[in-house]
Design a protein around this motif. Structure first.
Motif, PDB file in Angstrom:
ATOM      1  N   UNK A 225       0.732  -1.304   0.092  1.00  0.00           N
ATOM      2  CA  UNK A 225       0.080   0.016  -0.144  1.00  0.00           C
ATOM      3  C   UNK A 225       0.837   1.418  -0.071  1.00  0.00           C
ATOM      4  N   UNK A 226       2.305   1.090   0.327  1.00  0.00           N
ATOM      5  CA  UNK A 226       3.064   2.277   0.203  1.00  0.00           C
ATOM      6  C   UNK A 226       3.976   2.295  -1.163  1.00  0.00           C
ATOM      7  N   UNK A 227       3.365   1.426  -2.294  1.00  0.00           N
ATOM      8  CA  UNK A 227       3.930   1.419  -3.328  1.00  0.00           C
ATOM      9  C   UNK A 227       2.832   2.344  -4.285  1.00  0.00           C
ATOM     10  N   UNK A 228       3.096   2.481  -5.662  1.00  0.00           N
ATOM     11  CA  UNK A 228       2.078   3.140  -6.484  1.00  0.00           C
ATOM     12  C   UNK A 228       1.161   2.170  -7.156  1.00  0.00           C
ATOM     13  N   UNK A 229       0.543   1.501  -6.338  1.00  0.00           N
ATOM     14  CA  UNK A 229      -0.524   0.363  -6.716  1.00  0.00           C
ATOM     15  C   UNK A 229      -1.798   0.554  -6.428  1.00  0.00           C
ATOM     16  N   UNK A 230      -2.817   0.170  -7.511  1.00  0.00           N
ATOM     17  CA  UNK A 230      -4.170   0.365  -7.143  1.00  0.00           C
ATOM     18  C   UNK A 230      -4.736  -1.072  -7.070  1.00  0.00           C
ATOM     19  N   UNK A 231      -4.105  -2.231  -7.249  1.00  0.00           N
ATOM     20  CA  UNK A 231      -4.610  -3.573  -7.133  1.00  0.00           C
ATOM     21  C   UNK A 231      -3.611  -4.318  -6.419  1.00  0.00           C
ATOM     22  N   UNK A 232      -3.867  -5.204  -5.348  1.00  0.00           N
ATOM     23  CA  UNK A 232      -3.153  -6.319  -4.970  1.00  0.00           C
ATOM     24  C   UNK A 232      -3.614  -7.537  -5.120  1.00  0.00           C
ATOM     25  N   UNK A 233      -2.855  -8.398  -5.464  1.00  0.00           N
ATOM     26  CA  UNK A 233      -3.111  -9.912  -5.930  1.00  0.00           C
ATOM     27  C   UNK A 233      -2.650 -11.001  -4.786  1.00  0.00           C
ATOM     28  N   UNK A 234      -3.593 -11.365  -4.054  1.00  0.00           N
ATOM     29  CA  UNK A 234      -3.181 -12.398  -3.396  1.00  0.00           C
ATOM     30  C   UNK A 234      -3.600 -13.908  -3.560  1.00  0.00           C
ATOM     31  N   UNK A 235      -2.979 -14.520  -4.397  1.00  0.00           N
ATOM     32  CA  UNK A 235      -3.104 -15.966  -4.801  1.00  0.00           C
ATOM     33  C   UNK A 235      -2.877 -17.038  -3.766  1.00  0.00           C
ATOM     34  N   UNK A 236      -3.335 -16.854  -2.346  1.00  0.00           N
ATOM     35  CA  UNK A 236      -2.884 -17.580  -1.339  1.00  0.00           C
ATOM     36  C   UNK A 236      -3.950 -17.672  -0.467  1.00  0.00           C
ATOM     37  N   UNK A 237      -3.750 -18.782   0.645  1.00  0.00           N
ATOM     38  CA  UNK A 237      -5.041 -18.806   1.674  1.00  0.00           C
ATOM     39  C   UNK A 237      -4.685 -19.984   2.384  1.00  0.00           C
ATOM     40  N   UNK A 238      -5.419 -19.887   3.555  1.00  0.00           N
ATOM     41  CA  UNK A 238      -5.582 -20.913   4.624  1.00  0.00           C
ATOM     42  C   UNK A 238      -6.712 -21.930   4.536  1.00  0.00           C
ATOM     43  N   UNK A 239      -7.055 -22.780   5.444  1.00  0.00           N
ATOM     44  CA  UNK A 239      -7.986 -23.677   5.606  1.00  0.00           C
ATOM     45  C   UNK A 239      -9.238 -22.905   6.025  1.00  0.00           C
ATOM     46  N   UNK A 240     -10.176 -22.976   5.567  1.00  0.00           N
ATOM     47  CA  UNK A 240     -11.701 -22.417   6.066  1.00  0.00           C
ATOM     48  C   UNK A 240     -12.295 -23.446   6.985  1.00  0.00           C
TER      49      UNK A 240
END
Lengths: 397, 97
Positions: A193-208
């Motif tokens: 969020x401190x970079x010049x971005x408008x989208x963040x991609x999180x292709x990761x996760x844990x167990x639901x």
């Protein structure tokens, strides 16, 4: 009469060349005409049997002569094509948005993942920043992050991502085995969020299941509050109910499940509802057998060659969304994260599945761009991509 | 509403008071002061966060239970493993611990 049979692109090419210049053309004939009866001209004619058409190299005079024949219905320029392989970018109609000159240029996408291979030619000059939170260095020693970045923003001629003009900001938070701690991911989000971005991609996760109150999901919500839309993978723990894991259960990000390019939901795609009863995922995007960039020295997925590999997962669906968002934000930079998310959901194609399987349906780059619901009729062709000749002739009336 | 601690985690902490655990501790108030207090209670602070005010720490289970009595501690949760969501990737729980 004969001139209207000549497609505009070919007419333009003819007008800017001499009568003796050759043009590569495709000629469509009357459907009831036998192959033997088709009028041909010029050099290297190539007859097609599945459709009433032939390709050939002809001069302008020969084009006029062909067009004057009552056996000929249409003459097109046989354009050189660059392959938008895999089929997934065309299947969500990203090339039609590129045709309007929107490729994500000027929009930063943060890929928070296993790092990236910055030497891959499909990212040349577009990796704006890299940061490591694992202690392994920012280079991708697993392959996942490079594959994900290629889907979002690779600009290869063979395999082109959804937003091939976007800039990449890469936070390495997952280790060489493809896993990491939530705290490392949150640190990556803080950096992003401190970079010049408008989208963040999180292709990761844990167990639901989860209810969206865990620290990682909360951090994702907070990133959206900062004006950055976060795309998160629903997870691969389907098809059972309530299998979406953190951060897929976060409230404000766009949670992405996986489907095939033929619009069938992937059996592994995690399903909602969340532990507190909310519908998830929000949309589906292609995540099965996706060919994208391969990091040097890694073997993730099923390698195609030294530069590309094939992989499946909601990890692969998620960067389709991130790329799509980059296209939208180049076209409509004034849109807020919530507006972008809503626009993507409102224009998704209903696949007729339960809400907790498909969300609003399969997201579509072109429909999100034009801001309308998907038409019931076939969409315009994804220009500039390799289509079958059958598709081309069917669509370009 | 953030749950202060998951009951299952609290049971685990009480059953194994000497075990070292990785936690995310969310706090209120001034971050520097919170960091100092965490260290004073014996926690090793690995990271601090901006988006979610808090810290990644390692500490004994008994210290974690002690943290629950601190009014500036909003919540304690396990610093869980997450994984790449490609199908060939390792599943969570089989990586780091």
């Amino acid at each position: 009469m004969s001139s209207i049979k000549i497609a505009a692109g070919l007419a333009n090419a003819m007008s800017s060349s001499t009568a003796h210049n050759e043009h590569r053309v495709i000629v469509r004939y009357r459907a009831d005409l036998t192959i033997a009866a088709r009028p041909l001209a010029g050099k290297s004619p190539q007859q097609f049997s599945l459709i009433p058409a032939a390709a050939m190299r002809v001069t302008s005079d020969e084009i006029q002569h062909l067009a004057a024949s009552t056996d000929v219905e249409r003459v097109w320029l046989d354009l050189p094509v660059h392959t938008c392989l895999d089929v997934s970018a065309p299947s969500i109609h990203a090339p039609q948005v590129w045709q309007s000159s929107y490729t994500g240029h000027g929009v930063g996408i943060a890929v928070v993942d296993t790092g990236i291979d910055p030497g891959h030619p499909d990212f040349a000059g577009r990796v704006a920043a890299m940061e490591d939170f694992t202690g392994e260095g920012p280079h991708d020693n697993h392959g996942h992050g490079t594959h994900v970045a290629g889907i979002a923003a690779g600009d290869g001629t063979r395999y082109r991502g959804v937003a091939p003009g976007a800039s990449l900001y890469v936070a390495k938070v997952l280790h060489s085995d493809g896993s990491g701690y939530m705290s490392e991911v949150i640190a990556g989000l803080d950096w992003a969020i401190q970079q010049d971005v408008r989208v963040i991609n999180l292709s990761l996760g844990g167990v639901g299941p989860c209810d969206g109150t865990d620290a990682l999901s909360t951090a994702c919500d907070a990133a959206v509050d900062h004006g950055v839309l976060v795309c998160v993978a629903a997870g691969n723990f389907g098809p059972g109910a309530s299998t979406v894991g953190p951060p897929g259960c976060a409230r404000r990000p766009l949670t992405v499940g996986a489907c095939t390019s033929q619009e069938e939901i992937a059996h592994f795609s995690a399903r909602g509802p969340t532990a507190d009863g909310r519908v998830k995922p929000d949309v589906l995007l292609p995540g099965v057998d996706i060919v994208s960039c391969r990091a040097q020295g890694t073997s993730m997925g099923s390698p195609i060659d030294a530069l590309y590999t094939r992989a499946s997962g909601t990890s692969m669906a998620t960067p389709h969304a991130s790329g799509l968002i980059a296209l939208l934000l180049q076209a409509f930079p004034e849109l807020s994260p919530d507006q972008v998310k809503q626009r993507i959901m409102d224009t998704a194609k209903d696949l007729g599945l339960e809400a907790n399987a498909q969300g609003e349906g399969r997201a579509d780059a072109y429909q999100a761009y034009v801001g309308t619901m998907p038409p019931s009729e076939p969409s315009p062709p994804p220009s500039g991509c390799l289509l079958s000749l059958v598709q081309l002739l069917r669509l370009q009336h | 509403m953030v749950q202060r601690i998951d009951p299952a985690l609290e049971r685990k902490l009480r059953e194994h008071p000497n075990a070292v655990v990785r936690l995310i501790v969310r706090v209120t108030g001034e971050a520097t002061e919170a960091r100092s207090r965490l260290r004073g209670l014996g926690a090793v602070v690995h990271r601090s966060f901006v988006l979610v005010p808090g810290f990644a720490v390692s500490c004994s289970s008994s210290t974690a239970i002690r943290l629950l009595r601190e009014p500036w501690v909003v919540s304690i949760e396990e610093d869980r493993v997450v994984s790449a969501q490609s199908r060939a990737a390792r599943r969570p729980g089989k990586g780091k611990s």
